[in-house]
Design a protein around this motif. Structure first.
Motif, PDB file in Angstrom:
ATOM      1  N   VAL A  11       1.115  -1.287  -0.158  1.00  0.00           N
ATOM      2  CA  VAL A  11       0.082   0.010   0.015  1.00  0.00           C
ATOM      3  C   VAL A  11       1.153   1.203   0.556  1.00  0.00           C
ATOM      4  CG1 VAL A  11      -1.216   1.359   1.464  1.00  0.00           C
ATOM      5  CG2 VAL A  11      -2.058  -1.134   0.958  1.00  0.00           C
ATOM      6  N   PRO A  12       1.048   2.295  -0.885  1.00  0.00           N
ATOM      7  CA  PRO A  12       1.619   3.377  -0.880  1.00  0.00           C
ATOM      8  C   PRO A  12       1.365   4.166   0.361  1.00  0.00           C
ATOM      9  CG  PRO A  12       0.313   3.226  -3.029  1.00  0.00           C
ATOM     10  CD  PRO A  12      -0.378   1.975  -2.175  1.00  0.00           C
ATOM     11  N   VAL A  13       2.785   4.574   1.037  1.00  0.00           N
ATOM     12  CA  VAL A  13       2.683   5.779   2.352  1.00  0.00           C
ATOM     13  C   VAL A  13       2.350   7.342   1.520  1.00  0.00           C
ATOM     14  CG1 VAL A  13       3.568   6.512   4.169  1.00  0.00           C
ATOM     15  CG2 VAL A  13       3.852   3.899   3.718  1.00  0.00           C
ATOM     16  N   LEU A  14       1.580   7.816   1.717  1.00  0.00           N
ATOM     17  CA  LEU A  14       1.167   9.292   1.264  1.00  0.00           C
ATOM     18  C   LEU A  14       2.228   9.964   1.713  1.00  0.00           C
ATOM     19  CD1 LEU A  14      -2.884   8.985   1.109  1.00  0.00           C
ATOM     20  CD2 LEU A  14      -1.108   8.460  -0.809  1.00  0.00           C
ATOM     21  N   GLY A  15       2.164   9.317   3.265  1.00  0.00           N
ATOM     22  CA  GLY A  15       3.000  10.421   4.393  1.00  0.00           C
ATOM     23  C   GLY A  15       2.576  10.577   5.518  1.00  0.00           C
ATOM     24  N   ILE A  16       3.854  11.556   6.353  1.00  0.00           N
ATOM     25  CA  ILE A  16       4.024  11.427   7.810  1.00  0.00           C
ATOM     26  C   ILE A  16       3.367  13.229   8.282  1.00  0.00           C
ATOM     27  CG2 ILE A  16       5.672  10.729   9.748  1.00  0.00           C
ATOM     28  CD1 ILE A  16       7.192   9.230   8.730  1.00  0.00           C
TER      29      ILE A  16
END
Length: 376
Positions: free
Chosen positions: A266-271
């Motif tokens: 699953v792509p990580v959109l950000g933190i």
């Protein structure tokens, strides 16, 4: 200077794609190199949808060409993702009408993930999007309190001849939580399979209607509930929440690793960095870095995932959550601006993800109405 295509290809043999042994030319990742005066165009095919690998490959190519030939060269990298079918890859079933599903996670409890989810949801709603929130924290549901709907109970309605749960609506956000089906003082003492079954009912037996975003507030850790969600739904991307301190960052790193693992993919959109600094009400210009400074921001840089923004530790956010009116609803306030920036960044990452990576069987955003601040 005159650019030679063969020399550029030879230089690219010094770079490999993260996680692969061969260099990008030998592995066939580089499909074409074109030169136009002082411009170089590199066509690249990747076999993983992980956004951080895509960004790293692009940065490596640009850096290599600038250092080997000239920093004046204009470099354009066209990246196409072709993901091979995997027998063990977890795939979910899309929900008709829901365009994008965002999982909000944290490796560690107590970092304010539910607070961030609630404020992100109402901010997206203010920007003109149709938003739903699924409270997937079976053992510690928070959303009924944060949206001031503790005593509400979903009713059953008929949709296309089938009985469906109607989500509770608060501040124009559609909500479902296990908290609506249990007494406030009642503990949920369930094993994993029962919790997973309850989640599936809230996901697929609910009349969510048309939504631009469904935010899923996941419990802490990387366990049963997370796997059940990944198996049930095509997650567009994940947002990881952490405080700046080392203990929280260690678990946030594991959370990112879970989403990027081969079986979940699953792509990580950000933190998002929560409790980034403390600002007392009487000294609004002062910042005290109680839990450390820019820890989550530095983690995002280390993992090469986007940094979506930071949320200060201020009393009014806690009070707003306890009162049942998310702080982002406070108009013309610094907190409104904080959450607007995070929401804009999140939407931008979703748009970029849908443009550059294969869909997860979910429909792409078709309108950016109300989000004029997002760069097209």
């Amino acid at each position: 200077m005159k650019l030679d295509r063969k020399e550029i290809l030879k230089a690219l043999e010094n770079i490999s794609i993260a996680g692969e042994g061969k260099n990008m030319v030998e592995s066939g990742a580089v499909t074409n190199v074109l030169t136009f005066g002082d411009e170089v165009v590199v066509d690249l095919v990747l076999t993983t949808p992980a956004m951080h690998i895509k960004k790293r490959a692009e940065d490596d190519i640009r850096k290599l060409i600038h250092e080997t030939f000239s920093p004046e060269i204009k470099v354009k990298v066209n990246i196409k993702v072709e993901v091979p079918e995997k027998a063990n890859e977890i795939k979910g079933k899309a929900i008709p009408g829901i365009s994008n599903i965002i999982a909000v996670a944290s490796g560690k409890g107590g970092v304010g993930k539910s607070t961030v989810t609630a404020n992100l949801a109402v901010t997206l709603g203010k920007m003109g999007f149709k938003v739903g929130v699924l409270d997937a924290d079976i053992y510690g549901p928070s959303m009924p309190i944060m949206f001031d709907v503790e005593n509400e109970k979903p009713i059953s309605i008929e949709v296309d001849g089938k009985s469906k749960m109607k989500p509770i609506e608060s501040y124009e956000i559609k909500l479902l939580s296990i908290g609506f089906f249990t007494a406030p003082s009642q503990a949920v003492i369930w094993r994993g399979p029962m919790a997973a079954k309850a989640l599936n009912q809230m996901i697929f037996d609910a009349a969510w209607g048309e939504l631009d975003f469904l935010l899923i507030d996941l419990p802490p850790g990387t366990g049963d509930i997370h796997l059940s969600i990944m198996q049930s739904l095509p997650i567009t991307g994940a947002v990881v929440v952490s405080t700046p301190q080392a203990v929280a960052l260690a678990d946030a790193k594991k959370g990112v690793s879970m989403f990027l693992s081969d079986s979940i993919n699953v792509p990580v959109l950000g933190i998002i960095e929560n409790m980034a600094y403390f600002t007392p009400e009487e000294l609004p210009d002062n910042k005290y870095y109680i839990f450390g400074k820019e820890g989550a921001k530095n983690l995002a840089a280390d993992l090469q995932v986007p940094f979506l923004g930071e949320v200060p530790l201020v009393q009014s956010i806690r009070e707003a959550g306890d009162y049942g009116r998310p702080a982002a609803l406070q108009t013309a306030s610094p907190l409104e601006k904080v959450f607007e920036e995070i929401a804009r960044n999140t939407v931008q990452e979703v748009v970029s993800r849908n443009e550059s990576l294969p869909p997860t069987e979910a429909i792409k955003i078709t309108t950016m109405a109300g989000c004029s601040a997002v760069k097209k």
